[in-house]
Write a protein that holds these residues in place. Structure first.
Motif, PDB file in Angstrom:
ATOM      1  N   GLU A 242      12.264 -27.395 -17.775  1.00  0.00           N
ATOM      2  CA  GLU A 242      13.173 -28.005 -18.697  1.00  0.00           C
ATOM      3  C   GLU A 242      12.698 -28.598 -20.058  1.00  0.00           C
ATOM      4  O   GLU A 242      13.526 -28.439 -20.845  1.00  0.00           O
ATOM      5  CB  GLU A 242      12.968 -29.760 -17.935  1.00  0.00           C
ATOM      6  N   LYS A 243      11.350 -28.348 -20.261  1.00  0.00           N
ATOM      7  CA  LYS A 243      10.741 -28.363 -21.611  1.00  0.00           C
ATOM      8  C   LYS A 243      11.263 -27.170 -22.364  1.00  0.00           C
ATOM      9  O   LYS A 243      11.848 -27.249 -23.506  1.00  0.00           O
ATOM     10  CB  LYS A 243       9.589 -28.478 -21.693  1.00  0.00           C
ATOM     11  N   ILE A 244      11.395 -25.995 -21.509  1.00  0.00           N
ATOM     12  CA  ILE A 244      11.670 -24.581 -22.269  1.00  0.00           C
ATOM     13  C   ILE A 244      13.310 -24.760 -22.476  1.00  0.00           C
ATOM     14  O   ILE A 244      13.686 -24.188 -23.490  1.00  0.00           O
ATOM     15  CB  ILE A 244      11.168 -23.484 -21.411  1.00  0.00           C
ATOM     16  N   SER A 245      13.993 -25.275 -21.639  1.00  0.00           N
ATOM     17  CA  SER A 245      15.371 -25.068 -21.773  1.00  0.00           C
ATOM     18  C   SER A 245      15.908 -25.947 -22.738  1.00  0.00           C
ATOM     19  O   SER A 245      16.711 -25.518 -23.609  1.00  0.00           O
ATOM     20  CB  SER A 245      16.119 -25.833 -20.384  1.00  0.00           C
ATOM     21  N   GLN A 246      15.349 -27.128 -22.934  1.00  0.00           N
ATOM     22  CA  GLN A 246      15.667 -28.240 -24.242  1.00  0.00           C
ATOM     23  C   GLN A 246      15.080 -27.252 -25.481  1.00  0.00           C
ATOM     24  O   GLN A 246      16.027 -27.346 -26.657  1.00  0.00           O
ATOM     25  CB  GLN A 246      14.917 -29.297 -24.114  1.00  0.00           C
ATOM     26  N   GLU A 247      14.194 -26.689 -25.614  1.00  0.00           N
ATOM     27  CA  GLU A 247      13.652 -26.106 -26.595  1.00  0.00           C
ATOM     28  C   GLU A 247      14.695 -24.866 -27.115  1.00  0.00           C
ATOM     29  O   GLU A 247      14.888 -24.700 -28.343  1.00  0.00           O
ATOM     30  CB  GLU A 247      12.144 -25.759 -26.572  1.00  0.00           C
ATOM     31  N   ALA A 248      14.925 -24.147 -26.021  1.00  0.00           N
ATOM     32  CA  ALA A 248      15.900 -22.839 -26.207  1.00  0.00           C
ATOM     33  C   ALA A 248      17.255 -23.373 -27.009  1.00  0.00           C
ATOM     34  O   ALA A 248      17.761 -22.486 -27.380  1.00  0.00           O
ATOM     35  CB  ALA A 248      16.288 -22.299 -24.983  1.00  0.00           C
ATOM     36  N   ALA A 249      17.642 -24.558 -27.099  1.00  0.00           N
ATOM     37  CA  ALA A 249      18.815 -25.157 -27.856  1.00  0.00           C
ATOM     38  C   ALA A 249      18.635 -24.271 -29.079  1.00  0.00           C
ATOM     39  O   ALA A 249      19.986 -24.126 -29.624  1.00  0.00           O
ATOM     40  CB  ALA A 249      19.033 -26.454 -27.411  1.00  0.00           C
TER      41      ALA A 249
ATOM     42  N   GLU B 200       8.996 -29.176 -14.762  1.00  0.00           N
ATOM     43  CA  GLU B 200       8.989 -30.115 -15.546  1.00  0.00           C
ATOM     44  C   GLU B 200       8.762 -29.131 -17.029  1.00  0.00           C
ATOM     45  O   GLU B 200       9.440 -29.321 -18.052  1.00  0.00           O
ATOM     46  CB  GLU B 200       7.907 -31.107 -15.670  1.00  0.00           C
ATOM     47  N   TRP B 201       8.188 -27.952 -16.689  1.00  0.00           N
ATOM     48  CA  TRP B 201       8.130 -27.004 -17.766  1.00  0.00           C
ATOM     49  C   TRP B 201       9.240 -26.137 -18.292  1.00  0.00           C
ATOM     50  O   TRP B 201       9.339 -26.001 -19.241  1.00  0.00           O
ATOM     51  CB  TRP B 201       7.047 -26.236 -17.219  1.00  0.00           C
TER      52      TRP B 201
ATOM     53  N   CYS C 108       7.491 -21.295 -13.551  1.00  0.00           N
ATOM     54  CA  CYS C 108       8.734 -22.199 -14.177  1.00  0.00           C
ATOM     55  C   CYS C 108       9.502 -22.991 -13.106  1.00  0.00           C
ATOM     56  O   CYS C 108       9.834 -24.230 -13.166  1.00  0.00           O
ATOM     57  CB  CYS C 108       9.649 -21.714 -15.093  1.00  0.00           C
ATOM     58  N   ALA C 109       9.481 -22.289 -11.762  1.00  0.00           N
ATOM     59  CA  ALA C 109      10.478 -22.749 -10.770  1.00  0.00           C
ATOM     60  C   ALA C 109       9.449 -23.500 -10.043  1.00  0.00           C
ATOM     61  O   ALA C 109       9.798 -24.606  -9.454  1.00  0.00           O
ATOM     62  CB  ALA C 109      10.858 -21.546  -9.864  1.00  0.00           C
TER      63      ALA C 109
END
Length: 448
Positions: free
Chosen positions: A288-295, A285-286, A280-281
């Motif tokens: 960021e997708k996970i971070s948004q989904e984790a909301a 871009e991946w 992920c580091a």
């Protein structure tokens, strides 16, 4: 950009060179041709070894006829001091009895029951990582801490800060560094009485870990007898009776099983999570997708099913860096694989590392592509060439547990932190599990 992969060895080396390479690292001890071969033979003066990368052969060994291909005792030689007669090492009726007792603890709604303990371990991990905000951290050490916390909370209802739990964790770190993946017994037919020449640290830490586990097990058995035991995995396993024999595990058997739960549930989970964070580091871009989904992530167990992007990323991390890179079986009947006669007693190696990167099977086998799981090629390979938890009757009993834990921890960390790679790319090597030769350095930044 291709994620890091070890340099393969030359095609031809002497037995002495191979043994030295093998003891140093399983992965770089293998030649490049294994990424395309359906099958390869390796000869020693004492046994024959065959690596199989053809899905139909893998299915025959793991799914169709597992009793004809028991676990090789050569591989278990190096793990005996710690694991004793645990379910990871046994075969035949002993193994079947052990699985009949262990499997119910991981069935049905037990994942929902253990989720609060996983969530608490995740929150504790975030609190520990907070002190590294803006700093570079060796992430494997932190994922090891987090995975050990999950195991102790779900198994014994105690956090890693518990005195005994902390001591087991510290001793295990020493054991992991000192224990070779193989010893003399893996290459030479040694009698039982012949010494195996384990390193002093390996023997000392194995004895120490087992002593501490014995203490935890005795305390839990006393709590069960008094009716005061918590309803966790340890209690469930200790109170389950084998439906065929009518007996449960005695104290010594339970120590063996706890040892493998800790090894399998801690070491492999730590490896998978560390590589997932590194990927992920490497591909921001991946993350960021996970971070948004984790909301949408919450303490409600149902929320984990909504982390679809994170699950695909974690599956891809398991494909590229399977924690247990190779499984070794031994054939008990004469076989013929790909027009080769396989004599009884030969070693049959199923390499998840090579199968997951088989150039004849996977599209872009060395690339990082979490979208592959929605393609026809990815779906086919997921059925035929994806075995991070083994397959068939000997599939890891905690596979479902590991997937929930991995997705939860990855989502929680990336919800709160941005990770950036620092320094040279990590070099994957295999000892007990697939780890980095010099660690994985990431910069952590708290998300606002």
């Amino acid at each position: 950009m291709i994620p890091p992969k070890p340099e393969p060895r030359p095609d031809k080396v002497s037995l002495r060179q191979y043994v030295k390479l093998f003891q140093k690292d399983l992965l770089s001890a293998q030649p490049q041709r294994l990424y395309r071969a359906w099958m390869a033979e390796f000869r020693t003066p004492f046994f024959r070894s065959y690596m199989i990368n053809q899905p139909s052969l893998v299915q025959a060994v793991l799914k169709e006829r597992p009793d004809d291909f028991p676990k090789s005792q050569r591989v278990s030689e190096g793990l005996k001091p710690l694991l004793g007669e645990s379910v990871f090492l046994t075969n035949g009726e002993t193994w079947k009895r052990q699985r009949r007792i262990i499997d119910p603890a991981f069935e049905g709604g037990r994942l929902r029951d253990t989720f609060p303990a996983m969530w608490a371990a995740g929150q504790a991990a975030i609190a520990r990582l907070d002190r590294f905000d803006g700093q570079v951290v060796e992430i494997e050490e932190e994922t090891s801490h987090a995975a050990a916390d999950v195991i102790f909370r779900t198994l014994f209802s105690i956090p890693i800060e518990h005195e005994v739990a902390g001591r087991v964790f510290e001793e295990f770190r020493t054991y992991q560094r000192s224990a070779p993946i193989v010893n003399l017994g893996a290459f030479f037919p040694l009698p039982r009485w012949f010494p195996r020449f384990f390193r002093k640290d390996t023997k000392r830490t194995a004895v120490s870990i087992r002593k501490l586990i014995t203490q935890l097990t005795a305390e839990r058995m006393a709590a069960i007898a008094s009716g005061m035991a918590p309803d966790d995995l340890a209690t469930k396993i200790m109170t389950t009776v084998d439906p065929e024999s009518g007996k449960s595990f005695d104290a010594n058997e339970m120590v063996d099983q706890v040892a493998i739960f800790f090894l399998a549930g801690h070491e492999t989970s730590a490896s998978a999570l560390a590589w997932a964070l590194y990927l992920c580091a490497l591909y921001p871009e991946w993350q960021e997708k996970i971070s948004q989904e984790a909301a949408e992530l919450s303490e409600d167990f149902a929320s984990i099913s909504k982390q679809r992007t994170c699950r695909d990323v974690f599956r891809e991390a398991l494909r590229l860096y399977p924690p247990v890179p190779m499984m070794v079986r031994e054939n008990t009947c004469p076989e013929n694989f790909r027009d080769r006669d396989i004599s009884v007693g030969s070693q049959v190696v199923i390499s998840a590392w090579h199968l997951h990167r088989q150039e004849r099977l996977w599209d872009n086998p060395d690339g990082f592509d979490p979208t592959r799981w929605q393609t026809e090629n990815g779906k086919t390979c997921a059925r035929d060439a994806y075995i991070p938890f083994s397959a068939g009757s000997r599939v890891c009993t905690g596979a479902g547990f590991a997937m929930v834990e991995g997705v939860l921890m990855l989502s929680m960390i990336l919800k709160h932190f941005k990770v950036t790679p620092v320094g040279d790319p990590p070099v994957p090597i295999a000892h007990l599990t697939v780890r980095s030769r010099d660690g994985i350095n990431l910069r952590l930044e708290r998300r606002k």
